[in-house]
Design a protein around this motif. Structure first.
Motif, PDB file in Angstrom:
ATOM      1  N   LEU A  10     -14.372  12.221  18.501  1.00  0.00           N
ATOM      2  CA  LEU A  10     -14.391  13.502  19.206  1.00  0.00           C
ATOM      3  C   LEU A  10     -14.434  14.663  18.211  1.00  0.00           C
ATOM      4  O   LEU A  10     -15.196  15.619  18.372  1.00  0.00           O
ATOM      5  CB  LEU A  10     -13.158  13.638  20.096  1.00  0.00           C
ATOM      6  N   ILE A  11     -13.612  14.563  17.170  1.00  0.00           N
ATOM      7  CA  ILE A  11     -13.603  15.610  16.150  1.00  0.00           C
ATOM      8  C   ILE A  11     -14.952  15.678  15.448  1.00  0.00           C
ATOM      9  O   ILE A  11     -15.481  16.767  15.188  1.00  0.00           O
ATOM     10  CB  ILE A  11     -12.469  15.354  15.128  1.00  0.00           C
ATOM     11  N   GLN A  12     -15.549  14.523  15.173  1.00  0.00           N
ATOM     12  CA  GLN A  12     -16.842  14.495  14.506  1.00  0.00           C
ATOM     13  C   GLN A  12     -17.920  15.162  15.366  1.00  0.00           C
ATOM     14  O   GLN A  12     -18.770  15.901  14.862  1.00  0.00           O
ATOM     15  CB  GLN A  12     -17.256  13.052  14.185  1.00  0.00           C
ATOM     16  N   ILE A  13     -17.895  14.880  16.663  1.00  0.00           N
ATOM     17  CA  ILE A  13     -18.872  15.494  17.578  1.00  0.00           C
ATOM     18  C   ILE A  13     -18.725  17.011  17.556  1.00  0.00           C
ATOM     19  O   ILE A  13     -19.719  17.758  17.498  1.00  0.00           O
ATOM     20  CB  ILE A  13     -18.695  14.949  19.006  1.00  0.00           C
ATOM     21  N   LEU A  14     -17.487  17.499  17.597  1.00  0.00           N
ATOM     22  CA  LEU A  14     -17.255  18.936  17.596  1.00  0.00           C
ATOM     23  C   LEU A  14     -17.603  19.567  16.260  1.00  0.00           C
ATOM     24  O   LEU A  14     -18.115  20.686  16.203  1.00  0.00           O
ATOM     25  CB  LEU A  14     -15.787  19.220  17.951  1.00  0.00           C
ATOM     26  N   PRO A  20     -20.502  25.242  22.039  1.00  0.00           N
ATOM     27  CA  PRO A  20     -19.532  24.476  22.814  1.00  0.00           C
ATOM     28  C   PRO A  20     -20.140  23.172  23.352  1.00  0.00           C
ATOM     29  O   PRO A  20     -21.290  23.156  23.797  1.00  0.00           O
ATOM     30  CB  PRO A  20     -19.158  25.436  23.952  1.00  0.00           C
ATOM     31  N   VAL A  21     -19.378  22.101  23.310  1.00  0.00           N
ATOM     32  CA  VAL A  21     -19.829  20.790  23.784  1.00  0.00           C
ATOM     33  C   VAL A  21     -19.018  20.448  25.027  1.00  0.00           C
ATOM     34  O   VAL A  21     -17.784  20.505  25.002  1.00  0.00           O
ATOM     35  CB  VAL A  21     -19.628  19.698  22.713  1.00  0.00           C
ATOM     36  N   THR A  22     -19.690  20.100  26.092  1.00  0.00           N
ATOM     37  CA  THR A  22     -18.982  19.801  27.337  1.00  0.00           C
ATOM     38  C   THR A  22     -18.373  18.411  27.287  1.00  0.00           C
ATOM     39  O   THR A  22     -18.797  17.540  26.506  1.00  0.00           O
ATOM     40  CB  THR A  22     -19.928  19.892  28.544  1.00  0.00           C
ATOM     41  N   ALA A  23     -17.386  18.200  28.139  1.00  0.00           N
ATOM     42  CA  ALA A  23     -16.751  16.884  28.234  1.00  0.00           C
ATOM     43  C   ALA A  23     -17.760  15.830  28.664  1.00  0.00           C
ATOM     44  O   ALA A  23     -17.710  14.684  28.215  1.00  0.00           O
ATOM     45  CB  ALA A  23     -15.580  16.941  29.207  1.00  0.00           C
ATOM     46  N   ALA A  24     -18.704  16.217  29.535  1.00  0.00           N
ATOM     47  CA  ALA A  24     -19.709  15.258  30.003  1.00  0.00           C
ATOM     48  C   ALA A  24     -20.584  14.785  28.840  1.00  0.00           C
ATOM     49  O   ALA A  24     -20.923  13.600  28.750  1.00  0.00           O
ATOM     50  CB  ALA A  24     -20.568  15.894  31.094  1.00  0.00           C
ATOM     51  N   GLU A  25     -20.963  15.713  27.958  1.00  0.00           N
ATOM     52  CA  GLU A  25     -21.788  15.332  26.801  1.00  0.00           C
ATOM     53  C   GLU A  25     -21.028  14.381  25.884  1.00  0.00           C
ATOM     54  O   GLU A  25     -21.583  13.379  25.415  1.00  0.00           O
ATOM     55  CB  GLU A  25     -22.208  16.593  26.029  1.00  0.00           C
ATOM     56  N   MET A  26     -19.769  14.698  25.611  1.00  0.00           N
ATOM     57  CA  MET A  26     -18.977  13.821  24.742  1.00  0.00           C
ATOM     58  C   MET A  26     -18.733  12.471  25.403  1.00  0.00           C
ATOM     59  O   MET A  26     -18.744  11.429  24.730  1.00  0.00           O
ATOM     60  CB  MET A  26     -17.662  14.507  24.376  1.00  0.00           C
ATOM     61  N   ARG A  39      -8.382  14.187  28.597  1.00  0.00           N
ATOM     62  CA  ARG A  39      -7.065  13.744  28.140  1.00  0.00           C
ATOM     63  C   ARG A  39      -6.998  13.705  26.612  1.00  0.00           C
ATOM     64  O   ARG A  39      -6.016  14.138  26.002  1.00  0.00           O
ATOM     65  CB  ARG A  39      -6.760  12.355  28.732  1.00  0.00           C
ATOM     66  N   ASP A  40      -8.091  13.227  25.988  1.00  0.00           N
ATOM     67  CA  ASP A  40      -8.108  13.144  24.525  1.00  0.00           C
ATOM     68  C   ASP A  40      -8.119  14.539  23.887  1.00  0.00           C
ATOM     69  O   ASP A  40      -7.460  14.767  22.870  1.00  0.00           O
ATOM     70  CB  ASP A  40      -9.329  12.355  24.050  1.00  0.00           C
ATOM     71  N   VAL A  41      -8.863  15.461  24.479  1.00  0.00           N
ATOM     72  CA  VAL A  41      -8.894  16.829  23.945  1.00  0.00           C
ATOM     73  C   VAL A  41      -7.507  17.452  24.046  1.00  0.00           C
ATOM     74  O   VAL A  41      -7.045  18.137  23.118  1.00  0.00           O
ATOM     75  CB  VAL A  41      -9.944  17.685  24.687  1.00  0.00           C
ATOM     76  N   ALA A  42      -6.825  17.218  25.156  1.00  0.00           N
ATOM     77  CA  ALA A  42      -5.467  17.744  25.320  1.00  0.00           C
ATOM     78  C   ALA A  42      -4.538  17.168  24.252  1.00  0.00           C
ATOM     79  O   ALA A  42      -3.683  17.882  23.702  1.00  0.00           O
ATOM     80  CB  ALA A  42      -4.941  17.419  26.720  1.00  0.00           C
ATOM     81  N   GLU A  54     -12.491  25.190  27.460  1.00  0.00           N
ATOM     82  CA  GLU A  54     -11.841  24.693  28.664  1.00  0.00           C
ATOM     83  C   GLU A  54     -12.818  23.842  29.460  1.00  0.00           C
ATOM     84  O   GLU A  54     -14.031  23.870  29.223  1.00  0.00           O
ATOM     85  CB  GLU A  54     -11.340  25.860  29.524  1.00  0.00           C
ATOM     86  N   ALA A  55     -12.266  23.082  30.390  1.00  0.00           N
ATOM     87  CA  ALA A  55     -13.076  22.188  31.214  1.00  0.00           C
ATOM     88  C   ALA A  55     -14.150  22.970  31.949  1.00  0.00           C
ATOM     89  O   ALA A  55     -13.896  24.037  32.505  1.00  0.00           O
ATOM     90  CB  ALA A  55     -12.178  21.450  32.210  1.00  0.00           C
ATOM     91  N   GLY A  56     -15.364  22.434  31.942  1.00  0.00           N
ATOM     92  CA  GLY A  56     -16.480  23.064  32.625  1.00  0.00           C
ATOM     93  C   GLY A  56     -17.307  23.976  31.746  1.00  0.00           C
ATOM     94  O   GLY A  56     -18.491  24.192  32.002  1.00  0.00           O
ATOM     95  N   LEU A  57     -16.698  24.529  30.697  1.00  0.00           N
ATOM     96  CA  LEU A  57     -17.407  25.438  29.800  1.00  0.00           C
ATOM     97  C   LEU A  57     -17.760  24.776  28.471  1.00  0.00           C
ATOM     98  O   LEU A  57     -18.755  25.126  27.849  1.00  0.00           O
ATOM     99  CB  LEU A  57     -16.559  26.700  29.539  1.00  0.00           C
ATOM    100  N   GLY A  58     -16.941  23.841  28.061  1.00  0.00           N
ATOM    101  CA  GLY A  58     -17.190  23.166  26.803  1.00  0.00           C
ATOM    102  C   GLY A  58     -16.128  23.486  25.762  1.00  0.00           C
ATOM    103  O   GLY A  58     -15.317  24.402  25.932  1.00  0.00           O
TER     104      GLY A  58
END
Length: 238
Positions: A10-14, A20-26, A39-42, A54-58
């Motif tokens: 997740l950190i590598q993707i960011l 901004p990268v959305t949760a759906a993309e990750m 949950r992992d981002v939290a 935040e969720a929905g925005l990335g």
């Protein structure tokens, strides 16, 4: 995939994204559900990893975040070696030697169990056999050209075009393109007042001028990219 590995990914993707990268993309890349990503981002934020959004925005990782060096994965090793092999076969002498040095450094630092990936890779590049790809065909110092590109300095070139006509031009070098059979210099041409691409093997002589052009190199590169996008759009529409 272990949870610890997933958090690292997740950190590598960011880290590799400038937007901004959305949760759906990750979730698609990691092959998990968006809920798992949330949950992992939290959890990362709770561990003081500076993830913003935040969720929905990335989500985006703050530039101040610094992670200690970690061992490369087998896929990362193979990607680095494949790229270095291509450069070693097609780059100018300075870049080619740097590519070989890179492979040697990777070989020294990876564990013994991963060295067969380098010695016997599952991927490879086609040998550069075209005569035009030979460094001797270029009449401009490509290593020095790269320095001038980074510094934003001008170059005066004597150029032989495809019709055999010789011209002398002052150019603002932008980027060197390494193709299978030749090398290209993209630049702003003061003579044509437009972006032009010059084959390195048709440059008869080059004078490296100390004078800098008025733009930042990054800004000139962005203008060139926008111009290239417009040209490609016109070609598709034709």
């Amino acid at each position: 995939m272990r949870r610890a590995d997933r958090l690292f990914q997740l950190i590598q993707i960011l880290r590799r994204s400038s937007r901004p990268v959305t949760a759906a993309e990750m979730a698609r890349e990691l092959e998990v559900s968006p809920r798992t990503v949330y949950r992992d981002v939290a959890d990362l934020i709770a561990q003081r990893v500076p993830v913003q959004g935040e969720a929905g925005l990335g989500y985006i990782l703050d530039d101040s975040f610094d992670m200690p060096p970690l061992m490369l994965t087998p896929d990362e090793i193979e990607a680095a070696v494949l790229g270095a092999q291509w450069v070693a076969g097609r780059g100018d002498p300075v870049l080619a030697n740097a590519a070989r040095d890179l492979i040697a450094k990777i070989t020294r630092v990876v564990p013994e169990r991963l060295r067969p990936i380098i010695a016997h890779p599952a991927t490879g590049t086609r040998p550069a056999a075209a005569p035009a790809a030979a460094p001797s065909a270029d009449r401009i110092d490509l290593a020095r050209t790269r320095v001038w590109i980074r510094d934003g300095r001008k170059i005066e070139i004597a150029y032989l075009d495809q019709h055999g006509d010789r011209t002398v031009r002052t150019v603002w070098p932008i980027i060197l393109g390494f193709l299978d059979d030749t090398r290209m210099l993209a630049a702003w041409c003061e003579l044509r007042q437009d972006f032009r691409h010059f084959r390195a093997d048709r440059i008869l002589a080059a004078t490296f001028i100390e004078e800098r052009y008025d733009l930042r190199p990054a800004a000139l590169r962005q203008r060139w990219r926008r111009d290239m996008e417009k040209r490609r759009a016109r070609e598709r529409a034709a």
